[in-house]
Design a protein around this motif. Structure first.
Motif, PDB file in Angstrom:
ATOM      1  N   ARG A 188       0.831  -1.215   0.000  1.00  0.00           N
ATOM      2  CA  ARG A 188       0.000   0.000   0.000  1.00  0.00           C
ATOM      3  C   ARG A 188       0.858   1.255   0.000  1.00  0.00           C
ATOM      4  N   VAL A 189       1.921   1.250   0.781  1.00  0.00           N
ATOM      5  CA  VAL A 189       2.808   2.417   0.800  1.00  0.00           C
ATOM      6  C   VAL A 189       3.503   2.578  -0.551  1.00  0.00           C
ATOM      7  N   ARG A 190       3.831   1.473  -1.187  1.00  0.00           N
ATOM      8  CA  ARG A 190       4.397   1.560  -2.540  1.00  0.00           C
ATOM      9  C   ARG A 190       3.428   2.272  -3.475  1.00  0.00           C
ATOM     10  N   LEU A 191       2.143   1.969  -3.328  1.00  0.00           N
ATOM     11  CA  LEU A 191       1.143   2.618  -4.161  1.00  0.00           C
ATOM     12  C   LEU A 191       0.980   4.094  -3.778  1.00  0.00           C
ATOM     13  N   VAL A 192       1.087   4.403  -2.480  1.00  0.00           N
ATOM     14  CA  VAL A 192       1.051   5.805  -2.051  1.00  0.00           C
ATOM     15  C   VAL A 192       2.186   6.575  -2.729  1.00  0.00           C
TER      16      VAL A 192
END
Length: 415
Positions: A188-192
């Protein structure tokens, strides 16, 4: 040939000329970690590289009806890409990649690394805030994306808690297995990062020549090292003791986290020597502060002071002590020159107190290593402390652990 290479090696950057990093380099890595200009130029090439797989997913999300792309991503994250009927090609490519676990990942080492980190309990949060986050603000090119979103300056307290919560999620034993909380949090942080990168790339005033590509491969590697190598060094300077295998396992855990975050294999440190050299390279090329560094540092100091708000006269004392202790740890690690530039309070009494606590911790850790069962007990106590921290601050700040709010990032003009 070796003498010639040695003669060509670059001089130490500011971070390695004074403060805790200079001391740690001498204590924990007696070799020469400097690099030559050719190695530096090779690493700098990655400052022009982003994360094509994640960026393609974000572009796909923006092309679909609002919320639909995120819904598909979450379903694939929870149940696997094969559970989707006719999924978008961009999503298939992303999840086929992250589900192909690298050959070097060792689940036993991930578990041991997580236990070694967990053992530090709440003490481990001090290096996270005072060394990793504050040290990261010295990287002025990386701060441009933080300042560009606006949130990190005006919501520093909440973001600090969200970062700590994310860090606890990915460093909990078993959490990096596919489908578990840490695994999901990393992706999810990668997507952020990809959402923020898209927003920054839409800005008309983004200075690519001065700031490189937003949230590029070098900057993400820097964040990884702040959470891994600098965390290990910081806790050691605060008195924590690790075995050689524990340090290696911690770095192994973060190597996998870095891979999940989309960092190129070429940049991922495989061992302590790799981590030292990469940290040196980043100190030489990225950790160069500017006025935005000061703004972010001031916001973080303000967040430390906020712990005493609403508690009357006692709260005033708590705020004062909180700021002095956190600033003292930052000063001891980052060095006088960097700390002065960031305008961190300079309190010799607080710094002496931190050093005294570190000495006590070191003595207690020496005993722990020699008493049967003490390490396992400390791991359990550390786990309880971390869980209570997440629950307590979660009730106060209500952090968004799905990061949905951070995936709606409007581009802001430069100040």
């Amino acid at each position: 040939m070796s003498d010639k290479v040695s003669d060509e090696r670059l001089q130490d950057p500011e971070l390695f000329r004074q403060g805790g990093l200079r001391l740690a380099a001498k204590l924990f890595f007696p070799g020469d970690i400097r690099v030559d200009p050719h190695q530096l130029r090779r690493v700098r090439e990655f400052a022009q590289q982003e994360d094509p797989l994640a960026d393609a997913v974000v572009a796909m999300m923006q092309a679909l009806p609002a919320g639909r792309g995120r819904e598909l991503f979450e379903q694939a994250l929870a149940d696997g890409i094969d559970t989707l009927d006719d999924p978008p090609a961009e999503l298939v490519a992303f999840f086929r990649s992250v589900e192909a676990t690298p050959y070097w990942v060792d689940e036993d080492r991930l578990a041991r690394g997580a236990r070694a980190i967990t053992r530090t309990g709440l003490l481990g949060l001090f290096p996270l805030a005072d060394m990793s986050l504050m040290g990261g603000y010295l990287a002025s090119r990386a701060t441009k994306s933080l300042v560009g979103t606006g949130e990190i300056e005006y919501m520093a307290g909440k973001r600090l808690v969200e970062t700590a919560t994310w860090w606890i999620h990915v460093t909990t034993e078993g959490a990096l297995l596919r489908g578990e909380r840490g695994y999901a949090s990393a992706l999810r942080v990668r997507l952020v990062h990809a959402h923020v990168r898209a927003a920054m790339n839409r800005r008309a005033d983004w200075d690519y020549a001065a700031w490189d590509r937003p949230i590029n491969q070098v900057q993400t590697t820097g964040t990884l090292l702040l959470f891994s190598q600098v965390f290990v060094l910081g806790t050691q300077l605060l008195g924590v003791r690790y075995t050689e295998r524990e340090r290696a396992d911690i770095l192994h855990l973060w190597r996998y986290v870095g891979w999940l975050l989309g960092i190129s294999d070429e940049l991922l440190p495989a061992d302590e020597e790799d981590a030292w050299r990469m940290l040196w390279l980043l100190a030489a090329t990225e950790f160069i502060p500017d006025d935005d560094s000061k703004r972010l540092a001031a916001a973080l100091v303000k967040a430390h002071a906020a712990v005493g708000e609403g508690r009357g006269p006692f709260g005033v004392v708590v705020s004062h002590v909180s700021v002095r202790v956190h600033s003292s740890i930052s000063r001891l690690v980052l060095g006088r020159t960097n700390a002065d530039f960031l305008e961190l309070p300079n309190d010799p009494v607080a710094q002496a107190a931190v050093l005294a606590v570190a000495a006590v911790n070191f003595a207690a850790e020496t005993v722990r290593q020699r008493v049967p069962g003490a390490t396992a007990l400390q791991e359990r106590l550390g786990a309880v402390g971390r869980q209570q921290y997440v629950r307590r601050l979660g009730r106060i700040f209500r952090p968004d652990t799905t990061y949905a709010s951070h995936m709606r990032v409007p581009p802001r003009s430069a100040a």
